[in-house]
Design a protein around this motif. Structure first.
Motif, PDB file in Angstrom:
ATOM      1  N   ASP A 134       4.030 -38.961  35.277  1.00  0.00           N
ATOM      2  CA  ASP A 134       5.206 -38.103  35.423  1.00  0.00           C
ATOM      3  C   ASP A 134       6.136 -38.693  36.480  1.00  0.00           C
ATOM      4  O   ASP A 134       5.728 -38.911  37.613  1.00  0.00           O
ATOM      5  N   ASP A 385       5.331 -37.629  40.180  1.00  0.00           N
ATOM      6  CA  ASP A 385       6.572 -36.845  40.241  1.00  0.00           C
ATOM      7  C   ASP A 385       6.540 -35.831  41.382  1.00  0.00           C
ATOM      8  O   ASP A 385       7.506 -35.698  42.139  1.00  0.00           O
ATOM      9  N   HIS A 389       9.511 -35.927  44.364  1.00  0.00           N
ATOM     10  CA  HIS A 389      10.525 -34.917  44.683  1.00  0.00           C
ATOM     11  C   HIS A 389      10.701 -34.754  46.199  1.00  0.00           C
ATOM     12  O   HIS A 389      11.819 -34.832  46.697  1.00  0.00           O
ATOM     13  N   HIS A 428      10.411 -39.569  32.754  1.00  0.00           N
ATOM     14  CA  HIS A 428      11.746 -39.751  33.332  1.00  0.00           C
ATOM     15  C   HIS A 428      11.525 -40.521  34.615  1.00  0.00           C
ATOM     16  O   HIS A 428      10.383 -40.721  35.036  1.00  0.00           O
ATOM     17  N   HIS A 430      12.717 -41.540  38.840  1.00  0.00           N
ATOM     18  CA  HIS A 430      13.267 -41.016  40.096  1.00  0.00           C
ATOM     19  C   HIS A 430      14.178 -42.079  40.706  1.00  0.00           C
ATOM     20  O   HIS A 430      14.007 -43.269  40.449  1.00  0.00           O
ATOM     21  N   HIS A 541      15.445 -36.114  39.537  1.00  0.00           N
ATOM     22  CA  HIS A 541      15.160 -37.115  38.508  1.00  0.00           C
ATOM     23  C   HIS A 541      16.393 -37.993  38.297  1.00  0.00           C
ATOM     24  O   HIS A 541      17.516 -37.543  38.478  1.00  0.00           O
TER      25      HIS A 541
HETATM   26 ZN   LIG Z   1      10.058 -33.738  38.441  1.00  0.00          ZN
END
Ligand SMILES: [Zn+2]
Length: 583
Positions: A134, A385, A389, A428, A430, A541
């Motif tokens: 992720d 992920d 963040h 996706h 970052h 993202h």
């Molecule tokens: Zn995310």
């Protein structure tokens, strides 16, 4: 001159009218032959049922689609009338080809074209292992390689498991309603073959407020159940009802419908389901429950034949058992590898026996491989992920190393089971890059002066003396410097966060996220001005392509640039999901 102007006005008005209605599936949808989906037309005005005309390839729709649509006189959002609609649920189209759908009512018209595709009749592979990092971006991979294997004179001292997959594609992740994207619609595109809107899973996002009535498309788990006798496994470090695992089975406009997703998981009954998120399985009266009803899903899963494991010892005891397996190792997201295995931070004191992704993947493969028909297994490195963040790059990279070790487990399995397709990708990206090192021994008093760029970066001095693939310590004197290109106001400390995951920003009384003062007095910390709206608490993202890699039968389908929805076509073809498997 006047004549030209008049002609322009006429064509503009017509173009406007031609765009009025909305048809789901959207234009350029690709649909697996025989796969059920819902058809919906939304008109922007109230129309009469007798005025609605729908043709498919020039014929009345009933001749092609085989069923009558249901007419909805008025769709509403609270008291506001949105317009009329027609719906046809659970439609299937068997014959491959292009289908031009023309819809009109009054002045509203819309034309879309769908492509229905078949597959070969013989599966190319018995098993598929789909490993999803992720948020997995190129920087995570490069940093994981350097931190895990080291680098000498510009050459990596070793390779990640993901470095040796044969085939590669660049994958576009954008949603149907925005160039930027989230884990719901992205994984849903992989798992259904249909792109959708941000926050949506297994549905096209319609205009009505109800998040559970949107036009559905079939998930891979449903297709595997419909056409094969294969087993299904889901292994994650997040809550099992989080967006990525949900997308394997679920249908909702809103990824936050987690209590409903648990019911959808039970409907599909994955043979193996491992991760966190037990709070959504408990009836509301139970302490820690996040449900708003009295359903006891632990009991309901047990009644459906599941054995349940709640820590790594119970999981290990289950390796050789048969039957359905549910493992719930945390009420929320499981702790990340750095905290779980090394620093004992986060919630590890409270939940000390959480298994890691590698142990869970091994158990899943042991059990699923007993199915003579084969299996589909989805493994998610969820917290790459979840640590990206909050801009906690050390934790995100250690998560990437753990994810890579799960890939290594899959590759070992593939050696003895060559009829297995392995797919490794992100959903996706970052906005992060490695820009050099932070070197404590570099002259200067300010931490900023200790950032090494170009030749002054040198090489980091992580060591892995015990050979476990992880650096023995992350707070070495010369370490990788990863930097985000976006985020809230925060303090850059130039150091790993040894006391627990980074919390870059906190909310003030105006509900704006401001830099967390907790890090202000870390020696050398510098204030970094945010560049996203102040209601954002973390990095976001990015729209950059993700890299997909693959090995095994079927992997030849991955090449060049692909949309996420096109990845499903390769998975469907690998399992020949267009035709019923009889063995
Ligand atoms: Zn995310």
């Amino acid at each position: 001159m006047r004549k030209i102007f008049a002609a322009l006005v006429v064509s503009t008005v017509l173009a406007g009218a031609a765009q009025a209605a909305t048809v789901y599936p959207l234009d350029r949808a690709t649909i697996l032959s025989g796969s059920p989906f819902d058809f919906k037309v939304e008109f922007n005005s109230v129309v009469k049922p007798e005025d609605v005309k729908i043709t498919v390839n020039g014929q009345d729709y009933k001749a092609v689609l085989g069923k009558d649509v249901q007419f909805v006189a008025e769709e509403k959002n609270k008291d506001k009338v949105l317009g009329s609609a027609v719906i046809l649920r659970g439609l299937t189209i068997a014959a491959a080809g292009d289908y031009k759908v023309e819809v009109s009512a009054g002045s509203e018209t819309k034309t879309v074209t769908w492509n229905v595709y078949g597959t070969g009749s013989a599966p190319k592979a018995k098993n598929i292992i789909f490993l999803l990092g992720d948020g997995l971006s190129v920087a995570h991979r490069t940093a994981a390689r350097i931190m895990s294997k080291g680098m000498t004179e510009g050459k990596a001292n070793g390779r990640l498991a993901m470095d040796d997959l044969d085939r590669m594609a660049f994958v576009g992740t954008s949603a149907t309603n925005a160039v930027d994207t989230d884990s719901a619609n992205t994984m849903s595109a992989y798992m259904t073959g249909h792109k959708t809107a941000v926050n949506a899973i297994g549905v096209y996002a319609d205009r009505t407020p109800d998040s559970l009535d949107d036009p559905k498309v079939e998930t891979i788990a449903e297709a595997v159940r419909r056409q094969t006798g294969k087993s299904i496994g889901i292994v994650v470090t997040a809550e099992v009802e989080d967006a990525t695992p949900a997308a394997v089975v679920a249908h909702t406009r809103n990824r936050n419908d987690k209590a409903d997703v648990v019911g959808m998981l039970l409907d599909v009954k994955p043979d193996v389901l491992l991760g966190g998120g037990s709070a959504y399985f408990l009836p509301q009266a139970t302490a820690g429950s996040k449900r708003k009803d009295d359903k006891d899903y632990i009991k309901l899963f047990k009644d459906a034949g599941y054995s349940v494991a709640t820590d790594k010892n119970e999981l290990a005891a289950n390796v050789n058992a048969n039957g359905l397996l549910l493992g719930l190792f945390h009420p929320g997201n499981m702790d990340v590898t750095l905290d779980r295995e090394f620093l004992k931070k986060g919630t590890v004191e409270k939940y000390p026996n959480q298994p890691g992704l590698v142990a869970m993947t091994k158990v899943a493969l042991d059990r699923l491989s007993k199915d003579q028909d084969g299996f589909f297994l989805m493994v998610e490195g969820s917290s790459i992920d979840k640590m990206s963040h909050p801009l906690d790059w050390d934790r995100a990279v250690i998560e990437t190393i753990e994810f890579d070790q799960a890939i290594a487990v899959a590759r070992e399995f593939q050696k003895t089971h060559p009829d297995t397709l392995i797919v490794v990708t992100g959903d996706h990206t970052h906005g992060v890059s490695i820009i050099g090192t932070v070197d404590d021994d570099k002259p200067g008093t300010e931490m900023r002066e200790k950032v090494g760029t170009y030749a002054e970066a040198g090489f980091p001095n992580y060591k892995d003396e015990n050979g476990d693939g992880y650096p023995d310590k992350i707070d070495v004197s010369r370490r990788l410097f990863l930097a985000a290109n976006n985020g809230p106001d925060h303090y850059e400390t130039f150091r790993p966060k040894m006391d627990g995951p980074f919390v870059p920003a906190i909310q003030n009384e105006k509900k704006e996220y401001i830099a967390n003062e907790q890090y202000k007095n870390v020696p050398g910390a510098v204030f970094v001005q945010g560049n996203i709206p102040k209601n954002g608490d973390s990095g976001v993202h990015s729209v950059d392509d993700v890299v997909l890699q693959s090995a095994g039968p079927g992997s030849e389908g991955f090449k060049g640039y692909m949309e996420e929805s096109d990845i499903y076509k390769v998975l469907a073809d690998t399992f020949a999901l267009g035709s019923k498997q009889t063995n």
